[in-house]
Design an enzyme around this catalytic site. Sequence first.
Site, PDB file in Angstrom:
ATOM      1  N   ASP A  92      42.562 -24.286 -24.944  1.00  0.00           N
ATOM      2  CA  ASP A  92      41.640 -24.879 -23.976  1.00  0.00           C
ATOM      3  C   ASP A  92      42.071 -24.579 -22.538  1.00  0.00           C
ATOM      4  O   ASP A  92      42.820 -25.325 -21.915  1.00  0.00           O
ATOM      5  CB  ASP A  92      41.587 -26.394 -24.245  1.00  0.00           C
ATOM      6  CG  ASP A  92      40.552 -27.098 -23.400  1.00  0.00           C
ATOM      7  OD1 ASP A  92      40.035 -26.485 -22.447  1.00  0.00           O
ATOM      8  OD2 ASP A  92      40.271 -28.265 -23.687  1.00  0.00           O
TER       9      ASP A  92
ATOM     10  N   GLN B 218      42.450 -27.315 -28.974  1.00  0.00           N
ATOM     11  CA  GLN B 218      43.209 -27.773 -27.794  1.00  0.00           C
ATOM     12  C   GLN B 218      44.217 -26.755 -27.279  1.00  0.00           C
ATOM     13  O   GLN B 218      44.400 -26.611 -26.077  1.00  0.00           O
ATOM     14  CB  GLN B 218      43.928 -29.083 -28.120  1.00  0.00           C
ATOM     15  CG  GLN B 218      43.258 -30.260 -27.447  1.00  0.00           C
ATOM     16  CD  GLN B 218      43.802 -31.589 -27.911  1.00  0.00           C
ATOM     17  OE1 GLN B 218      44.573 -31.667 -28.857  1.00  0.00           O
ATOM     18  NE2 GLN B 218      43.402 -32.649 -27.245  1.00  0.00           N
TER      19      GLN B 218
ATOM     20  N   ARG C  27      35.545 -28.423 -27.219  1.00  0.00           N
ATOM     21  CA  ARG C  27      36.642 -29.349 -26.881  1.00  0.00           C
ATOM     22  C   ARG C  27      37.026 -30.152 -28.133  1.00  0.00           C
ATOM     23  O   ARG C  27      36.841 -31.361 -28.205  1.00  0.00           O
ATOM     24  CB  ARG C  27      36.232 -30.293 -25.743  1.00  0.00           C
ATOM     25  CG  ARG C  27      35.676 -29.652 -24.490  1.00  0.00           C
ATOM     26  CD  ARG C  27      36.549 -28.614 -23.852  1.00  0.00           C
ATOM     27  NE  ARG C  27      37.572 -29.060 -22.940  1.00  0.00           N
ATOM     28  CZ  ARG C  27      37.404 -29.412 -21.678  1.00  0.00           C
ATOM     29  NH1 ARG C  27      36.197 -29.470 -21.167  1.00  0.00           N
ATOM     30  NH2 ARG C  27      38.423 -29.731 -20.908  1.00  0.00           N
TER      31      ARG C  27
ATOM     32  N   SER D 229      41.310 -27.196 -19.768  1.00  0.00           N
ATOM     33  CA  SER D 229      42.265 -28.303 -19.630  1.00  0.00           C
ATOM     34  C   SER D 229      43.554 -27.843 -18.965  1.00  0.00           C
ATOM     35  O   SER D 229      44.061 -28.511 -18.058  1.00  0.00           O
ATOM     36  CB  SER D 229      42.613 -28.899 -21.002  1.00  0.00           C
ATOM     37  OG  SER D 229      41.497 -29.560 -21.508  1.00  0.00           O
TER      38      SER D 229
ATOM     39  N   TYR E 272      31.568 -34.663 -22.659  1.00  0.00           N
ATOM     40  CA  TYR E 272      31.184 -34.356 -21.280  1.00  0.00           C
ATOM     41  C   TYR E 272      30.235 -35.412 -20.723  1.00  0.00           C
ATOM     42  O   TYR E 272      29.640 -36.177 -21.470  1.00  0.00           O
ATOM     43  CB  TYR E 272      30.477 -33.000 -21.223  1.00  0.00           C
ATOM     44  CG  TYR E 272      31.394 -31.830 -21.408  1.00  0.00           C
ATOM     45  CD1 TYR E 272      32.331 -31.513 -20.450  1.00  0.00           C
ATOM     46  CD2 TYR E 272      31.318 -31.035 -22.540  1.00  0.00           C
ATOM     47  CE1 TYR E 272      33.164 -30.416 -20.604  1.00  0.00           C
ATOM     48  CE2 TYR E 272      32.146 -29.945 -22.709  1.00  0.00           C
ATOM     49  CZ  TYR E 272      33.066 -29.644 -21.739  1.00  0.00           C
ATOM     50  OH  TYR E 272      33.883 -28.565 -21.896  1.00  0.00           O
TER      51      TYR E 272
END
Length: 378
Positions: A128, A125, A120, A131, A226
């Site tokens: 990802d 991004q 992450r 997400s 996390y």
Amino acid sequence: MIVGILKEQHGDKRVSLLPEQAQALAAKKVQVMVESNAGAAAFASDDAYRAVHIPTVSRKELLQQSDVLLSIHPLSTTDLELIKPHAVVIGVFQPLFNHALMKEWAQRSLTTFSLDMIPRTTRAQSMDVLSSQANIAGYRSVLLAATLFPRYFPMFMTAAGSIAPAKVLILGAGVAGLQAIATARRLGAVVEVSDTRPAVKEEVMSLGAKFIEVDGAADASKAGGYAVEQTEEYKQKQQERLAASVAKSDIIITTAQIPGKKAPLLISEAMLDTMKPGSVIIDLAASTGGNVFAARNNETVQRNGVTIVGNSNLAADMPFDASKLYGKNVLNFLQLITGADAGLQLNFDDDIVKGSCITHGGNIVHERVEQLVGSSYA
Ligand code: NAD
């Protein structure tokens, strides 16, 4: 290199690449083919693929010819019998939970990339998938709850009487939770939120929701953003703080997860007993054990008039945009593992390639997965 787009099995309506995305890949001199009907449920017909010169073929042909296979869910053993030796498979395989599968894939010398394991980081991004899909799941969870709820979400003052706004409780303010907050707020609900990471308090408040404070959460600063497992003392305190909010909630959306671990149980049987008939719970953590007592994965359960939906794959219920975003993530990832000659180029010094590669050269090459698989067979 031939990239093959498989049709998802078990009713998932998404597809790994939509026609325009397949076309973008083909423009980079990569040969792309798609299984017949792969995009139909996401409103991408075979004609739409053929219109951009992507051939549609049978599953068997695709499995036999592709060097890289795109499949969101794991391939079946029957599929694996047909594929090329050393083929590359890219999808979302939950390797921290699917130990036997990872062992089998390593034994078969597959190279597998599980996009849910991509680090992450800012650079990652655009790839990802957790997400992009969690954002949709958070949005859909609120819409689903609103349709199952026998009352309004917004406050209304009408000549026929007044309606109080719905009270929504959201547990876990990660990507899905934050989108659920925003969606519930847009529908006019009053929203309360709990998360073990104090860092999210500001984001929660900026969306117009109330953050339920519980002191003493375990330090998650070294867990890559996390959550980590909490102490028994914290869990007890959190349950006490949540009890009053659960009892007055009309809707509860739970999203709390700890990577590689069973999801924390946040709503006990006793807490469920305090809820009003007509209330709705959507448990997005159902596939990893669930946050709610009585939640069952892929099932809707009625308990004393409370509807409890266990569904961790709600993104698949919005197949067009879910495919569009997933496909963009896949395209960006493919770019990372494709050389200038449009062939495969795996650079294991790259943290994204290393972090998402689970099996390669006959071994489980992902350190954390290897440890977990090793310990489950010890
Ligand atoms: P997730 O799906 O792993 O978990 C959902 C949420 O549940 C998290 O916010 C977690 O803190 C919370 N949670 C866990 N245990 C809980 C408990 N006992 N009680 C209440 N809440 C609990 O989370 P996610 O959506 O994948 O996001 C995880 C982190 O990754 C976040 O910090 C997010 O901002 C970050 N992130 C970073 C990037 C990036 O930099 N590229 C991209 C996406 C997400």
